[in-house]
Scaffold this motif. Structure first.
Motif: not given
Ligand SMILES: O=P(O)(O)OC[C@H]1O[C@H](O)[C@H](O)[C@@H](O)[C@@H]1O
Ligand SMILES: [Fe+2]
Length: 216
Positions: A27-37, A191-195
């Motif tokens: 995994k590169t950082l680009a693969d982790l888009e959207g995970l960090y605040e 951003r957490y909404r739960g399930r």
């Protein structure tokens, strides 16, 4: 009875890999888009790191037969996006009642775990720490140290990985951030909404097909 031959691999702690492993998952950082605040910190760092690998997994998958086992090594490079330490994407096992063990080889890590209902647990992992991830827990590794984090792992061969469980909820409930004193602390994920309860219940239904179509 189908007999397989025994296999042996050296855990190369310095390189952070299972020597001679056939499979390598990077995994590169680009693969982790959207995970960090911190999205702007993410974009800046992504520009600096380019295609550099931020974590990689080398493993031995003898089969996907029930009762068989996958073993391997994860190496995570150190770093932060804003105040948040580098992490793996994280997942629940597609067959959610399958467990996993992690064994620290090098570095300082935290296993961040979340139950389907949203309870959080953390386990500190250093060299020679054995961490048991029980069935039904979403899990993600975090490198909270200044060096590579290397861990050996093992999990049932028919576990599979379901990544959607985290995405659907807006991430995991907590983030692992710098405490400003050389350590880490948890921070709420805004951003957490739960399930929904139905999603929680569906997890106890066994035997979802492994890997959920995610190519690894
Ligand atoms: O699967 P990710 O969330 O990207 O995490 C990376 C890796 O973490 C652990 O080491 C698991 O045992 C691997 O199967 C997994 O691939
Ligand atoms: Fe896992």
């Amino acid at each position: 009875m189908k007999l397989r031959e025994p296999a042996v691999f050296q855990v190369d702690v310095a390189k952070g890999e299972l020597a001679g492993a056939v499979n390598r998952y990077v995994k590169t950082l680009a693969d982790l888009e959207g995970l960090y605040e911190d999205e702007s910190a993410f974009l800046t760092l992504k520009g600096q790191l380019g295609a550099a690998v931020v974590y990689e997994v080398t493993d031995f998958k003898p089969s996907t037969d029930p009762g068989d086992m996958i073993v391997g090594v994860t190496r995570m490079r150190p770093g932060k996006v804003g105040r948040e330490f580098f992490l793996t994407r994280g997942h629940i096992h597609a067959n959610a009642n399958r467990p996993e063990i992690y064994y620290g080889e090098k570095g300082r890590g935290v296993m961040l775990l979340e139950s389907p209902k949203g309870e959080i647990r953390t386990v500190d992992i250093g060299a020679r720490t054995l961490c048991y991830v029980p069935p039904f827990w979403i899990h993600r590794s975090v490198n909270v140290g200044a060096d590579d984090l290397v861990m050996t792992f093992a999990y049932p061969a028919d576990s599979g990985q379901d990544y959607a469980i985290i995405e659907e909820a807006g991430g995991m409930r907590s983030r692992v951030v710098d405490d400003g004193a050389g350590g880490w602390r948890l921070a709420d994920n805004a951003r957490y909404r739960g399930r929904p309860a139905a999603r929680v219940e569906r997890l106890s239904a066994d035997a979802i097909s492994p890997n959920q179509g995610d190519p690894r």
